[in-house]
Structure formats: structure tokens, C-alpha cells
Design a protein around this motif. Structure first.
Motif, PDB file in Angstrom:
ATOM      1  N   ALA A  97      -8.524  -6.848 -13.022  1.00 40.53           N
ATOM      2  CA  ALA A  97      -9.514  -5.764 -12.957  1.00 40.53           C
ATOM      3  C   ALA A  97      -9.969  -5.593 -11.511  1.00 40.53           C
ATOM      4  O   ALA A  97     -10.098  -6.572 -10.779  1.00 40.53           O
ATOM      5  CB  ALA A  97     -10.708  -6.091 -13.849  1.00 40.53           C
ATOM      6  N   ALA A  98     -10.189  -4.353 -11.093  1.00 35.88           N
ATOM      7  CA  ALA A  98     -10.676  -4.028  -9.744  1.00 35.88           C
ATOM      8  C   ALA A  98      -9.930  -4.807  -8.662  1.00 35.88           C
ATOM      9  O   ALA A  98     -10.547  -5.467  -7.818  1.00 35.88           O
ATOM     10  CB  ALA A  98     -12.183  -4.287  -9.652  1.00 35.88           C
ATOM     11  N   ARG A 119      -4.284   3.220 -10.127  1.00 37.07           N
ATOM     12  CA  ARG A 119      -5.330   2.246 -10.432  1.00 37.07           C
ATOM     13  C   ARG A 119      -6.638   2.649  -9.742  1.00 37.07           C
ATOM     14  O   ARG A 119      -6.995   2.105  -8.685  1.00 37.07           O
ATOM     15  CB  ARG A 119      -4.879   0.856  -9.967  1.00 37.07           C
ATOM     16  N   PRO A 120      -7.356   3.601 -10.361  1.00 36.61           N
ATOM     17  CA  PRO A 120      -8.606   4.078  -9.732  1.00 36.61           C
ATOM     18  C   PRO A 120      -9.633   2.961  -9.546  1.00 36.61           C
ATOM     19  O   PRO A 120     -10.554   3.111  -8.747  1.00 36.61           O
ATOM     20  CB  PRO A 120      -9.115   5.131 -10.714  1.00 36.61           C
ATOM     21  N   ASP A 121      -9.469   1.858 -10.272  1.00 34.38           N
ATOM     22  CA  ASP A 121     -10.414   0.747 -10.116  1.00 34.38           C
ATOM     23  C   ASP A 121     -10.050  -0.151  -8.936  1.00 34.38           C
ATOM     24  O   ASP A 121     -10.830  -1.032  -8.567  1.00 34.38           O
ATOM     25  CB  ASP A 121     -10.467  -0.086 -11.404  1.00 34.38           C
ATOM     26  N   ALA A 122      -8.875   0.072  -8.335  1.00 30.45           N
ATOM     27  CA  ALA A 122      -8.443  -0.777  -7.215  1.00 30.45           C
ATOM     28  C   ALA A 122      -9.140  -0.361  -5.931  1.00 30.45           C
ATOM     29  O   ALA A 122      -9.556   0.784  -5.777  1.00 30.45           O
ATOM     30  CB  ALA A 122      -6.930  -0.668  -7.027  1.00 30.45           C
ATOM     31  N   ASN A 148     -10.310   5.851  -3.370  1.00 25.74           N
ATOM     32  CA  ASN A 148     -10.400   4.393  -3.277  1.00 25.74           C
ATOM     33  C   ASN A 148      -9.443   3.798  -2.244  1.00 25.74           C
ATOM     34  O   ASN A 148      -8.957   2.683  -2.414  1.00 25.74           O
ATOM     35  CB  ASN A 148     -10.157   3.768  -4.661  1.00 25.74           C
ATOM     36  N   VAL A 149      -9.129   4.553  -1.191  1.00 20.09           N
ATOM     37  CA  VAL A 149      -8.293   4.031  -0.110  1.00 20.09           C
ATOM     38  C   VAL A 149      -9.092   4.064   1.189  1.00 20.09           C
ATOM     39  O   VAL A 149      -9.692   5.085   1.524  1.00 20.09           O
ATOM     40  CB  VAL A 149      -7.004   4.867   0.092  1.00 20.09           C
TER      41      VAL A 149
END
Ligand code: GLN
Length: 265
Positions: A97-98, A119-122, A148-149
Motif C-alpha cells: 500500500a502507498a 498506482r495513484p496511491d504510490a 503523484n510524481v
């Protein structure tokens, strides 16, 4: 368009680019006369293509992992075989997760942004030694909605911000073509950034630098996956083992070539 000397598909792609219309529109307006200014623009692009310029640079984009990445001569054109690097990385992240992900030498951002979108949670960090490449990667992240980058300028691990916590996955498609390799003088590669293609040495120096620095940046159980040349699998597995990483392995691309190698901390 007919008789321009290009394969039909390439001529159609250039015409779509000039007219800014999709294929369905072109088919419906097949017999419309072409505005002379647009015809001239098409002629210019066709001539550049005939002189060898890559289609991706002429149309300004290339599809990768189902996303349209904007490209220009500051960045390597994403290759279909590099999707194996993304898919393998994503498979490693499945149980986490994350997760925290690092993409070294991101170029257009194809690898980092594809992972971030899947993986939007990454939390993804993408580096490049080229400011121009990093700008292009940033544009792609924005255009494709990958919030998320983060981006960092510099050589391999030297690009990382201070106090950056360890990563669950490190991926890279570094320059791995040896200096003097005949491929550098052929096809699209003639027009791509040299620094993205070759280490100007034996082809393994970037791979060596990344493997050497990875151990200190991986979380326990984390994975490192690297793309490399068709004959570099054994050498990269050896580097991974020498660095004390576990379970060095290589995976083959659709052409049956050992294309990526990886290991775990
Ligand atoms: N896969 C590219 C090619 O051989 C090279 C990319 C790279 O050096 N990372 O055309």
C-alpha cells in the motif's frame, strides 16, 4: 499525399498531425482539396520523414502503456519493450500500500508516469540529468493527470533530495548501448539524445552506477529492475549478485530477448 514516397500509415499520421483531425474525419473528407498552406506543411513533414526523422518526433507523441506521451528530441522515444519494465515493477508493488517508487533517468517520464497512473496511491520520484528531459516529463505528468510524481534533476542517485526515505521499487531504463555500436548510426537512434542511448563506454557503466548505489536506497524487501541490452543479462545479474542483492533474475521481452534484470534487497 498519394505519391509522397512514404508508407501509407506514416503519410496518414502526418496528415492527421497537419490537419489536427482524427482518422475518421480524414476518411469522411477523403476527396476534399487540401488547403495549400497545409499541403506545404505536409510536404515539409514528409520530406523530414524521408530524411530519417523519427515519426514520434514529427507527430510529437508516442503511445506507451495506453497513454499518449508527448516527445521531442530532448527525450528518448518510449519503446514497447520497456512496458515489461513497468509491468514487472507494478507486479512487485501489488502487495504494497502507498509504495515509494524511484525512476532513474526518466526521459519523457513514460515509466514513472505510467506507474503513477496505475498506482495513484504510490509516491513516485523521477530523476534525469537533463533539465530539458525533466521539463518534458513534468509536462507529461501534468497532461496525463499524474499528480503523484515528483521530479529531481541530476545524475542517478545524486539527484535525490536530502533525507529521501528508502524506496519499495527502483526502476531505470538507462543508456546501455556501448560506444561505437553500429545501431547508434541507424534508424530513429540517429535523432535521439546520445546521453539517453549510450554511456560512451562499454554499455554497462550506467547500469553499474545504478546497481552500486541502489542498496543504500532500497527498503528491506524492495526490488530493483533495470532495462538493458539484448546480451547484457548475465553481466547485469552478476552486478546485482556482487552488490549483495537477492534472487537476481532476468525476464524476456516479446521478442524472446532478456530485456530486464532485477533483484531484491
Ligand atoms: N532500447 C533502446 C534501443 O536499443 C535503447 C535505450 C537505452 O539505451 N536505454 O533502441
Amino acid at each position: 499525399m498519394a505519391g509522397c514516397g512514404l508508407p501509407r500509415l506514416e503519410a496518414r499520421m502526418l496528415l492527421e498531425q497537419v490537419l489536427q483531425k482524427p482518422r475518421a474525419w480524414l476518411l469522411a473528407h477523403d476527396l476534399d482539396p487540401l488547403d495549400p498552406a497545409l499541403a506545404r506543411r505536409f510536404g515539409e513533414l514528409a520530406a523530414r520523414r524521408l530524411a530519417g526523422e523519427p515519426m514520434a518526433y514529427l507527430v510529437g507523441e508516442r503511445e506507451f502503456m495506453g497513454h499518449r506521451f508527448a516527445v521531442n528530441p530532448d527525450v528518448l522515444i518510449p519503446r514497447p519493450e520497456t512496458e515489461l519494465l513497468v509491468e514487472t515493477g507494478l507486479a512487485h508493488l501489488r502487495a504494497l500500500a502507498a509504495p515509494r517508487v524511484l525512476d532513474l533517468g526518466t526521459g519523457s517520464g513514460a515509466v514513472a508516469v505510467s506507474i503513477a497512473l496505475a498506482r495513484p496511491d504510490a509516491q513516485v520520484l523521477a530523476t534525469d540529468a537533463s533539465a530539458a528531459a525533466l521539463a518534458q516529463a513534468r509536462l507529461n505528468a501534468q497532461a496525463l493527470g499524474a499528480a503523484n510524481v515528483r521530479f529531481a534533476l541530476g545524475d542517478w542517485f545524486q539527484a535525490l533530495p536530502a533525507h529521501e526515505p528508502p524506496f519499495d521499487l527502483i526502476v531505470s531504463n538507462p543508456p546501455y548501448i556501448a560506444a561505437g555500436d553500429a545501431h547508434l548510426a541507424q534508424g530513429d537512434l540517429r535523432f535521439e539524445p546520445r546521453a539517453a542511448l549510450t554511456d560512451q563506454a562499454d554499455g554497462l557503466s550506467a547500469l553499474r552506477a545504478i546497481v552500486a548505489g541502489a542498496g543504500a536506497r532500497l527498503a528491506p524487501g524492495a526490488a530493483l529492475w533495470l532495462e538493458h541490452g539484448w546480451d547484457q543479462g548475465p553481466a547485469v545479474r552478476r552486478l546485482l549478485a556482487q552488490a549483495g542483492l537477492r534472487e537476481p533474475a532476468s525476464l524476456r521481452d516479446l521478442a524472446g530477448i532478456e530485456r530486464i534484470s532485477g533483484a531484491k534487497l
